[in-house]
Design a protein around this motif. Structure first.
Motif, PDB file in Angstrom:
ATOM      1  N   PHE A  27     -11.806   9.521  10.378  1.00 59.52           N
ATOM      2  CA  PHE A  27     -11.321   8.826  11.568  1.00 59.52           C
ATOM      3  C   PHE A  27      -9.786   8.787  11.583  1.00 59.52           C
ATOM      4  O   PHE A  27      -9.162   9.012  12.634  1.00 59.52           O
ATOM      5  CB  PHE A  27     -11.885   7.404  11.682  1.00 59.52           C
ATOM      6  CG  PHE A  27     -11.093   6.565  12.648  1.00 59.52           C
ATOM      7  CD1 PHE A  27     -11.168   6.827  14.016  1.00 59.52           C
ATOM      8  CD2 PHE A  27     -10.227   5.587  12.210  1.00 59.52           C
ATOM      9  CE1 PHE A  27     -10.395   6.102  14.926  1.00 59.52           C
ATOM     10  CE2 PHE A  27      -9.453   4.856  13.106  1.00 59.52           C
ATOM     11  CZ  PHE A  27      -9.532   5.121  14.465  1.00 59.52           C
ATOM     12  N   ILE A  28      -9.179   8.498  10.443  1.00 63.59           N
ATOM     13  CA  ILE A  28      -7.706   8.460  10.388  1.00 63.59           C
ATOM     14  C   ILE A  28      -7.150   9.828  10.796  1.00 63.59           C
ATOM     15  O   ILE A  28      -6.189   9.933  11.565  1.00 63.59           O
ATOM     16  CB  ILE A  28      -7.207   8.060   8.970  1.00 63.59           C
ATOM     17  CG1 ILE A  28      -7.689   6.645   8.606  1.00 63.59           C
ATOM     18  CG2 ILE A  28      -5.683   8.167   8.884  1.00 63.59           C
ATOM     19  CD1 ILE A  28      -7.192   5.534   9.495  1.00 63.59           C
ATOM     20  N   GLY A  29      -7.784  10.901  10.304  1.00 65.72           N
ATOM     21  CA  GLY A  29      -7.372  12.241  10.707  1.00 65.72           C
ATOM     22  C   GLY A  29      -7.512  12.448  12.210  1.00 65.72           C
ATOM     23  O   GLY A  29      -6.637  13.010  12.872  1.00 65.72           O
ATOM     24  N   HIS A  30      -8.616  11.945  12.754  1.00 65.69           N
ATOM     25  CA  HIS A  30      -8.869  12.045  14.199  1.00 65.69           C
ATOM     26  C   HIS A  30      -7.815  11.267  14.979  1.00 65.69           C
ATOM     27  O   HIS A  30      -7.317  11.719  16.022  1.00 65.69           O
ATOM     28  CB  HIS A  30     -10.270  11.510  14.498  1.00 65.69           C
ATOM     29  CG  HIS A  30     -10.555  11.321  15.952  1.00 65.69           C
ATOM     30  ND1 HIS A  30     -10.792  12.374  16.807  1.00 65.69           N
ATOM     31  CD2 HIS A  30     -10.615  10.197  16.709  1.00 65.69           C
ATOM     32  CE1 HIS A  30     -10.999  11.905  18.023  1.00 65.69           C
ATOM     33  NE2 HIS A  30     -10.888  10.595  18.000  1.00 65.69           N
ATOM     34  N   LEU A  62      -6.454   4.516   1.179  1.00 66.81           N
ATOM     35  CA  LEU A  62      -6.664   5.131   2.488  1.00 66.81           C
ATOM     36  C   LEU A  62      -5.714   4.524   3.519  1.00 66.81           C
ATOM     37  O   LEU A  62      -5.145   5.234   4.361  1.00 66.81           O
ATOM     38  CB  LEU A  62      -8.132   4.960   2.917  1.00 66.81           C
ATOM     39  CG  LEU A  62      -8.517   5.527   4.279  1.00 66.81           C
ATOM     40  CD1 LEU A  62      -8.147   6.998   4.400  1.00 66.81           C
ATOM     41  CD2 LEU A  62     -10.018   5.335   4.544  1.00 66.81           C
ATOM     42  N   PHE A  63      -5.525   3.214   3.451  1.00 66.25           N
ATOM     43  CA  PHE A  63      -4.592   2.544   4.360  1.00 66.25           C
ATOM     44  C   PHE A  63      -3.173   3.063   4.126  1.00 66.25           C
ATOM     45  O   PHE A  63      -2.435   3.361   5.080  1.00 66.25           O
ATOM     46  CB  PHE A  63      -4.660   1.031   4.151  1.00 66.25           C
ATOM     47  CG  PHE A  63      -3.751   0.247   5.063  1.00 66.25           C
ATOM     48  CD1 PHE A  63      -3.830   0.404   6.445  1.00 66.25           C
ATOM     49  CD2 PHE A  63      -2.821  -0.644   4.557  1.00 66.25           C
ATOM     50  CE1 PHE A  63      -2.993  -0.323   7.301  1.00 66.25           C
ATOM     51  CE2 PHE A  63      -1.986  -1.369   5.399  1.00 66.25           C
ATOM     52  CZ  PHE A  63      -2.072  -1.201   6.774  1.00 66.25           C
ATOM     53  N   LEU A  67      -0.747   4.863   6.819  1.00 62.44           N
ATOM     54  CA  LEU A  67       0.620   4.435   7.141  1.00 62.44           C
ATOM     55  C   LEU A  67       1.592   5.603   7.037  1.00 62.44           C
ATOM     56  O   LEU A  67       2.448   5.787   7.904  1.00 62.44           O
ATOM     57  CB  LEU A  67       1.068   3.312   6.187  1.00 62.44           C
ATOM     58  CG  LEU A  67       0.347   1.965   6.324  1.00 62.44           C
ATOM     59  CD1 LEU A  67       0.920   0.969   5.323  1.00 62.44           C
ATOM     60  CD2 LEU A  67       0.462   1.414   7.742  1.00 62.44           C
ATOM     61  N   HIS A  68       1.459   6.385   5.978  1.00 64.43           N
ATOM     62  CA  HIS A  68       2.353   7.535   5.798  1.00 64.43           C
ATOM     63  C   HIS A  68       2.208   8.534   6.944  1.00 64.43           C
ATOM     64  O   HIS A  68       3.183   9.060   7.453  1.00 64.43           O
ATOM     65  CB  HIS A  68       2.078   8.235   4.466  1.00 64.43           C
ATOM     66  CG  HIS A  68       2.759   7.569   3.311  1.00 64.43           C
ATOM     67  ND1 HIS A  68       2.154   6.583   2.568  1.00 64.43           N
ATOM     68  CD2 HIS A  68       4.000   7.724   2.803  1.00 64.43           C
ATOM     69  CE1 HIS A  68       2.994   6.171   1.629  1.00 64.43           C
ATOM     70  NE2 HIS A  68       4.120   6.839   1.741  1.00 64.43           N
TER      71      HIS A  68
END
Ligand code: MN
Length: 387
Positions: A27-30, A62-63, A67-68
């Motif tokens: 999801f973060i990638g998305h 993962l957080f 952020l990065h």
């Protein structure tokens, strides 16, 4: 200004026994891809970044990765803490990441201090209201009755007062984590009711251009300007019918709002199936659920042997199994106490087996029960002797 609204990531949360970290990383990638593809100007995350106050290390990592990646995009991000987060833990380092363009708001006292972002039409003031636990913030907001409506109302008074002091035409976005009247709940939000009414009327948010809500896990529209993005992933089977999404919100020069719903990737669909075990294993219409995460409710009058193993042969991703036997019309529904009258311990145990399975113990099982009772009695005798 184009704003991407998401919330309720619940990093570190598992779905039944399945870790969701991989799906959360996807999801973060998305999210990063979406920000690029749609030329987003600002990202807002409306609370419940983590699933719990002390998240597992993998969730914290993962957080950190999120952020990065957000900082590397150069797109400003505003985040608040939700009722699942520890505001104080999440807030550690907030001053430092602020310099990287990620504005994490966890302090109730900063409710009236916006993050100012500008576009060609002027400023947009982003007010991050962290989840406000009434009992904990009633002094901060000087309210007598510690209710959700009172404290959110007081926080919004600060927002409106600040906004009134800004140049005319300043547009505004509020992030809040709350249960707004009219919203549809699911099984994976933590109840925020504490001795009163949890839901607040949407009217407490009057006076701002867009309200990016978190807390409820279904994507929904309360009014054109007040919306929940919902969680990016399903965290309970009650969400089997949800479409998981984010809102892409365009805030025009005059503060008018248009919102487009963007769906999130689905790691695996959910299915709730119900029926007698043999029917569930044979019904051709259920073929479409063979690859889903399954919640099965068995209605067999007699509880079948090894139901999980048998279900898993057809539905290998079965995560939840419940029994709801269809009762015959003649089944008595007398009180438990009355059913125990005059029964021996052994008979009560046999009745219990019959009750949960639909059929009493066979000869071999009755013998095992008998041995168990004998063993307990023998144990009692030893204890008596030791006194
Ligand atoms: Mn949540």
């Amino acid at each position: 200004m184009r704003v991407l609204h998401t919330s309720d990531w619940h990093l570190g949360r598992a779905f039944h026994r399945v870790s969701m970290l991989g799906a959360q990383a996807d999801f973060i990638g998305h999210l990063v891809t979406t920000v690029r593809r749609h030329a987003v100007d600002a990202v807002v995350v409306s609370g419940d970044v983590y699933d719990r106050a002390v998240p597992p290390l993998a969730a914290v990592e993962l957080f950190d990765d999120a952020l990065h990646r957000l900082a590397a995009l150069g797109v400003p991000t505003v985040m608040i803490s939700g009722n699942h987060d520890s505001a104080r833990r999440l807030g550690v380092g907030a001053g430092l990441i602020d310099r990287a363009g990620i504005h994490l708001r966890t302090e109730p006292s900063a409710a009236g201090t916006p993050v100012l972002l500008a576009d060609a039409h002027g400023d947009v003031a982003f007010y991050g209201l962290p989840y406000l636990e009434p009992a904990l913030v009633k002094d901060e907001f000087a309210v007598d009755r510690a209710g959700h409506e009172a404290v959110l109302g007081a926080a919004m008074d600060r927002v409106r007062a600040d906004l009134a002091g800004r140049p005319p035409g300043t547009r505004s976005v509020v992030l809040a984590h709350a249960f707004v009247t009219g919203g549809q709940a699911s099984d994976s939000e933590r109840d925020i009711t504490v001795g009163g009414v949890a839901a607040v009327p949407a009217g407490v948010f009057d006076g701002v251009d867009y309200v990016a809500l978190g807390h409820l896990h279904g994507c929904q529209t309360i009014t054109e300007r007040v919306r929940y993005s919902g969680s990016p992933l399903a965290y309970s089977f009650s969400e089997a019918g949800h479409r998981k999404s984010m809102w892409l919100v365009d805030l025009d020069a005059d503060g008018s709002v248009t919102a487009e719903r963007l769906d999130c990737p689905v790691p695996r669909p959910l299915a709730r199936i119900r029926g007698a075990l043999d029917d569930l294993l044979a019904d051709p219409a259920l073929a479409r659920h063979e690859d889903a995460w399954v919640e099965a409710t068995l209605t067999d009058a007699v509880r079948p042997a090894d139901p999980m193993a048998r279900l898993a042969e057809r539905f290998p991703h079965t995560l939840s199994l419940a029994f709801d036997p269809e009762r015959g019309p003649g089944d008595p529904d007398v009180s438990y106490a009355r059913r125990l009258v005059g029964r021996s311990d052994r008979q009560i145990a046999q009745d219990f087996v019959a009750h949960v399975r639909g059929a009493g113990p066979d000869e071999q099982e009755a013998a095992v029960l008998g041995e168990a009772f004998d063993a307990v009695r023998a144990d009692d005798t030893v204890r008596e002797a030791a006194r």
